[in-house]
Design a protein around this motif. Sequence first.
Motif, PDB file in Angstrom:
ATOM      1  N   ALA A 132      33.005  30.945  42.753  1.00  0.00           N
ATOM      2  CA  ALA A 132      34.060  31.293  43.705  1.00  0.00           C
ATOM      3  C   ALA A 132      35.164  32.104  43.021  1.00  0.00           C
ATOM      4  N   CYS A 133      35.390  31.821  41.735  1.00  0.00           N
ATOM      5  CA  CYS A 133      36.538  32.388  41.024  1.00  0.00           C
ATOM      6  C   CYS A 133      36.392  33.877  40.727  1.00  0.00           C
ATOM      7  N   SER A 134      35.209  34.424  40.972  1.00  0.00           N
ATOM      8  CA  SER A 134      35.078  35.855  40.751  1.00  0.00           C
ATOM      9  C   SER A 134      35.572  36.664  41.951  1.00  0.00           C
ATOM     10  N   GLY A 192      38.608  39.146  40.488  1.00  0.00           N
ATOM     11  CA  GLY A 192      38.864  37.753  40.883  1.00  0.00           C
ATOM     12  C   GLY A 192      40.024  37.158  40.112  1.00  0.00           C
ATOM     13  N   CYS A 193      39.897  35.865  39.771  1.00  0.00           N
ATOM     14  CA  CYS A 193      41.007  35.159  39.141  1.00  0.00           C
ATOM     15  C   CYS A 193      41.274  35.655  37.722  1.00  0.00           C
ATOM     16  N   VAL A 194      42.555  35.900  37.413  1.00  0.00           N
ATOM     17  CA  VAL A 194      42.897  36.392  36.068  1.00  0.00           C
ATOM     18  C   VAL A 194      42.699  35.350  34.984  1.00  0.00           C
ATOM     19  N   PHE A 195      42.616  34.083  35.350  1.00  0.00           N
ATOM     20  CA  PHE A 195      42.560  33.046  34.325  1.00  0.00           C
ATOM     21  C   PHE A 195      41.124  32.602  34.017  1.00  0.00           C
ATOM     22  N   GLN A 196      40.150  33.162  34.769  1.00  0.00           N
ATOM     23  CA  GLN A 196      38.744  32.749  34.642  1.00  0.00           C
ATOM     24  C   GLN A 196      38.244  32.494  33.234  1.00  0.00           C
ATOM     25  N   ALA A 197      38.471  33.487  32.330  1.00  0.00           N
ATOM     26  CA  ALA A 197      37.857  33.410  31.009  1.00  0.00           C
ATOM     27  C   ALA A 197      38.324  32.192  30.222  1.00  0.00           C
ATOM     28  N   ARG A 198      39.461  31.628  30.624  1.00  0.00           N
ATOM     29  CA  ARG A 198      39.986  30.509  29.837  1.00  0.00           C
ATOM     30  C   ARG A 198      40.027  29.209  30.639  1.00  0.00           C
ATOM     31  N   CYS A 199      39.425  29.231  31.822  1.00  0.00           N
ATOM     32  CA  CYS A 199      39.599  28.085  32.715  1.00  0.00           C
ATOM     33  C   CYS A 199      38.392  27.161  32.707  1.00  0.00           C
ATOM     34  N   GLU A 200      38.630  25.878  32.530  1.00  0.00           N
ATOM     35  CA  GLU A 200      37.524  24.927  32.480  1.00  0.00           C
ATOM     36  C   GLU A 200      36.925  24.655  33.862  1.00  0.00           C
ATOM     37  N   PHE A 201      37.665  25.021  34.919  1.00  0.00           N
ATOM     38  CA  PHE A 201      37.162  24.763  36.275  1.00  0.00           C
ATOM     39  C   PHE A 201      36.518  25.987  36.909  1.00  0.00           C
ATOM     40  N   ALA A 202      36.430  27.087  36.151  1.00  0.00           N
ATOM     41  CA  ALA A 202      35.939  28.338  36.738  1.00  0.00           C
ATOM     42  C   ALA A 202      34.508  28.185  37.250  1.00  0.00           C
ATOM     43  N   ASP A 203      34.230  28.710  38.445  1.00  0.00           N
ATOM     44  CA  ASP A 203      32.858  28.771  38.955  1.00  0.00           C
ATOM     45  C   ASP A 203      32.685  30.084  39.725  1.00  0.00           C
ATOM     46  N   ARG A 236      49.538  22.367  39.558  1.00  0.00           N
ATOM     47  CA  ARG A 236      48.259  22.462  40.244  1.00  0.00           C
ATOM     48  C   ARG A 236      47.452  23.680  39.836  1.00  0.00           C
ATOM     49  N   HIS A 237      48.047  24.591  39.083  1.00  0.00           N
ATOM     50  CA  HIS A 237      47.240  25.696  38.564  1.00  0.00           C
ATOM     51  C   HIS A 237      46.779  25.313  37.162  1.00  0.00           C
ATOM     52  N   PRO A 238      45.491  25.529  36.859  1.00  0.00           N
ATOM     53  CA  PRO A 238      45.002  25.115  35.538  1.00  0.00           C
ATOM     54  C   PRO A 238      45.806  25.724  34.372  1.00  0.00           C
ATOM     55  N   TYR A 239      46.314  26.955  34.537  1.00  0.00           N
ATOM     56  CA  TYR A 239      47.107  27.524  33.450  1.00  0.00           C
ATOM     57  C   TYR A 239      48.406  26.743  33.247  1.00  0.00           C
ATOM     58  N   MET A 243      39.183  37.091  44.253  1.00  0.00           N
ATOM     59  CA  MET A 243      40.604  36.806  44.102  1.00  0.00           C
ATOM     60  C   MET A 243      40.998  35.521  44.831  1.00  0.00           C
ATOM     61  N   PRO A 244      41.557  34.528  44.103  1.00  0.00           N
ATOM     62  CA  PRO A 244      41.933  33.279  44.774  1.00  0.00           C
ATOM     63  C   PRO A 244      43.149  33.467  45.689  1.00  0.00           C
ATOM     64  N   PRO A 245      43.264  32.629  46.717  1.00  0.00           N
ATOM     65  CA  PRO A 245      44.405  32.715  47.632  1.00  0.00           C
ATOM     66  C   PRO A 245      45.617  31.983  47.052  1.00  0.00           C
ATOM     67  N   ARG A 272      48.006  29.859  42.949  1.00  0.00           N
ATOM     68  CA  ARG A 272      46.984  30.864  43.225  1.00  0.00           C
ATOM     69  C   ARG A 272      45.685  30.450  42.544  1.00  0.00           C
ATOM     70  N   CYS A 273      44.916  29.616  43.217  1.00  0.00           N
ATOM     71  CA  CYS A 273      43.699  29.073  42.594  1.00  0.00           C
ATOM     72  C   CYS A 273      42.776  28.562  43.690  1.00  0.00           C
ATOM     73  N   TRP A 274      41.466  28.717  43.463  1.00  0.00           N
ATOM     74  CA  TRP A 274      40.483  28.194  44.416  1.00  0.00           C
ATOM     75  C   TRP A 274      40.384  26.677  44.355  1.00  0.00           C
ATOM     76  N   HIS A 275      40.681  26.117  43.224  1.00  0.00           N
ATOM     77  CA  HIS A 275      40.377  24.692  43.029  1.00  0.00           C
ATOM     78  C   HIS A 275      41.618  23.868  42.700  1.00  0.00           C
ATOM     79  N   THR A 276      42.656  24.008  43.512  1.00  0.00           N
ATOM     80  CA  THR A 276      43.890  23.268  43.218  1.00  0.00           C
ATOM     81  C   THR A 276      43.674  21.756  43.249  1.00  0.00           C
TER      82      THR A 276
HETATM   83  S1  SF4 Z   1      40.674  30.257  40.621  1.00  0.00           S
HETATM   84 FE1  SF4 Z   1      39.032  29.395  39.379  1.00  0.00          FE
HETATM   85  S2  SF4 Z   1      39.238  30.349  37.351  1.00  0.00           S
HETATM   86 FE2  SF4 Z   1      41.116  30.705  38.486  1.00  0.00          FE
HETATM   87  S3  SF4 Z   1      42.458  29.063  37.820  1.00  0.00           S
HETATM   88 FE3  SF4 Z   1      41.472  28.384  39.712  1.00  0.00          FE
HETATM   89  S4  SF4 Z   1      39.653  27.269  39.027  1.00  0.00           S
HETATM   90 FE4  SF4 Z   1      40.377  28.441  37.267  1.00  0.00          FE
END
Ligand code: SF4
Lengths: 326, 336
Positions: A297-299, A284-295, A246-249, A301-303, A314-318
């Motif tokens: 909200a991701c700036s 915010g989220c450490v994976f932002q720069a490489r994530c296709e779902f980043a928006d 469920r985490h994009p990474y 820190m995700p819960p 640990r992601c806003w958009h699971t």
């Molecule tokens: S919090 Fe945002 S940038 Fe980080 S993994 Fe989830 S969708 Fe991608």
Amino acid sequence: MTVLDVKDLSVDFATEAGTLQALRKVSLEVPANRIVGIVGESGCGKSTLINAVLGLLADNGAVTAGQILFEGKSDLVHLDGNGMRALRGQKIATVFQDPMGALNPVLSVGKQMRDIQYRSGLSRKAKDALSVEMLRKVRIPDPERRLAQFPHEFSGGMKQRIAIAMALLMRPSLLIADEPTTALDATLEVAIIELLKELQKQIGCSVLFISHHLGVIAELCDEMIVMYAGEVVERGSTRDIFHNPRHPYTKKLLDCDPARLSRREPRLPTIPGTLPDLRNRPKGCVFQARCEFADDACSTMPPDRAVSASHVARCWHTDETAGAAA
Amino acid sequence: MTTEPLLSVSELRVRFRIGGMMSALAGRRTEIEAVSGVGFTLERGQTLALVGESGSGKTTLARAVDGLQPAAGGSIRFEGRELRDLPKKDWKPLRRKMSMMFQDPVGSLSPRLSVRSLLAEPFAIHGLSGRSLEAEVERLLALVGLPRDFADRYPHQLSGGQARRVGVARAVALDPELIIADEPTAGLDVSIQGEVLNLLNDLRDRMGLSMLIITHNLHVVRQIADRMAVMYLGRFVEEGETEAIFRAPHHPYTAALLSANPEPDPDKVHNRIALSAEVPSLLDRPSGCEFHTRCPFAQAICRTQAPAPSAVGSSRLTCHFPLNGGPSAVEAIAAS
Ligand code: SF4
Ligand SMILES: Nc1ncnc2c1ncn2[C@@H]1O[C@H](COP(=O)(O)OP(=O)(O)OP(=O)(O)O)[C@@H](O)[C@H]1O
Ligand SMILES: Nc1ncnc2c1ncn2[C@@H]1O[C@H](COP(=O)(O)OP(=O)(O)OP(=O)(O)O)[C@@H](O)[C@H]1O
Ligand code: SF4
Ligand SMILES: [Mg+2]
Ligand SMILES: [Mg+2]
């Protein structure tokens, strides 16, 4: 019972170019009698995590926050050198990526295996017999004779098997293994997986197992932890993670496994971009720069979102990744 | 332009003395043949993967080809020139054409040198300081996906995978013709492994680079090698086109090896060909077919007569009873 309980652990390295935050608020539990795997990008902090547990951080590294509880009691962060050495010699066994770390180049293998058993009170002969038995279990040919040999007389994979045999001779309550099967051929790798499972049941120990080989993790581990850039981004049962990442990474990582390709491809899948600069972590989220779902909200820190009771990402958009894997 | 293969090895033998004086006095055998009559050719632009049991002699074979380990017999020809017993001074110019990546990533980097010096070293050794070293260092770091500031790091400040990438960068620095790589992607996560393999594949396509790759990762073999050779007790038991071998391994050891490969699915049911645990000793090689002590298909003749090399399809192998079907046949046998 929880054998190892790491809570909100942060580790920094001091470098000439500034402070490098290698681990940030890492939490994980290794329950009794369970095998827990750790996967994640090269450089994401897996070895740093276990070095912190073992009190083996490099001189320029320090735990800046958090707790490491072993068998519910001692906080390893505050244990002194002697206490830590005693624990490493008795309750926590380790096998590292590089077997030469565990082997002394100027002592014969037999001598080193006897020394490991110093607490057993057995005779020299009885200790040697146990060493031979263990070497046979890890499939070293001619074990009686090879006790007299020195580490450089063994191949890379043989040294690794000797290191594994030595760790198991200790009968530890926790075995920490950092890529122990990377140097082994597939038949041996499978044999070691089976041996670890069997001994884990026999000795009743827990195992914390790091590997880049996702197939080995799938086959060996009950639970797993996915790390990225010094954070735990997802954890759950091995089944949860492989079947329902469920985490994009995590999802991208699984997609890069060449084991999923059934024939030769002109280009192998990779995750575009690089690990963020750990001296200058993104907000915010450490994976932002490489994530296709980043928006936007991701700036922040995700819960740590619970996907199920035992599965956390640990992601806003699971939801975006739901049902994405087979 | 010659028609000769880039590298051609025949009947190569490497021996080690073991056990020392005491064993010799006790009349025990003190010599093992770790590489025992191995031959293969490598064409320009081709990649050959060496796979096989841990301890079967892969690293020793690679070290012998690279002149780091004296050969006791056989021949190693590179661009038509015999390398066996080549004097040390003649090796230096060859090192530019032939580079070696070692099995141990951190240990093979001098701890006192920064990454910058490590990457500049190949140019310095070969007197190529005319090129802008700083630019070369940056080019190499980018090539293996490491940020620029890594130039100031020392080996102990790198993760295992980062050290491996520095090793790759050093190996490709001088645009060699042949890379001998011992476990080039061990310790890398699958994404960076993909990058390294894509990089090596690109170099091969662009510059006709040839590679001899040793790896235990069978998925890597399938993605990068045109041909593969399977070693057991210092000999090749099967050699041929990679894809053909994956589809239909003929030698029982190859079949067992391929069937062992762990798959990234916790619910996968494996049909593995089990091998008995006892690995034979090089001091006491089994009679007949040397695999008979562990082979699930062994017959009486296997214990007494060594099989002669034979060809099945595009593969060469040594077995009295080659498995000839595709994977389905292997599975059927494994399941029975
Ligand atoms: S919090 Fe945002 S940038 Fe980080 S993994 Fe989830 S969708 Fe991608
Ligand atoms: N002594 C040190 N000084 C400075 N930085 C360090 C030091 N040791 C490790 N690092 C950095 O800390 C980060 C985490 O390294 P670590 O070795 O824990 O990674 P890893 O997850 O084990 O990687 P791999 O899978 O490649 O072994 C990396 O970016 C690494 O470069
Ligand atoms: N310096 C040495 N002295 C004595 N024996 C040696 C020496 N180096 C290697 N050997 C032996 O030669 C055999 C082949 O070793 P080698 O390192 O080539 O194996 P390998 O196929 O590379 O194995 P791995 O996959 O484990 O790296 C082994 O039995 C090993 O013990
Ligand atoms: S010759 Fe016999 S023992 Fe050897 S691999 Fe073939 S079937 Fe097995
Ligand atoms: Mg590591
Ligand atoms: Mg080797």
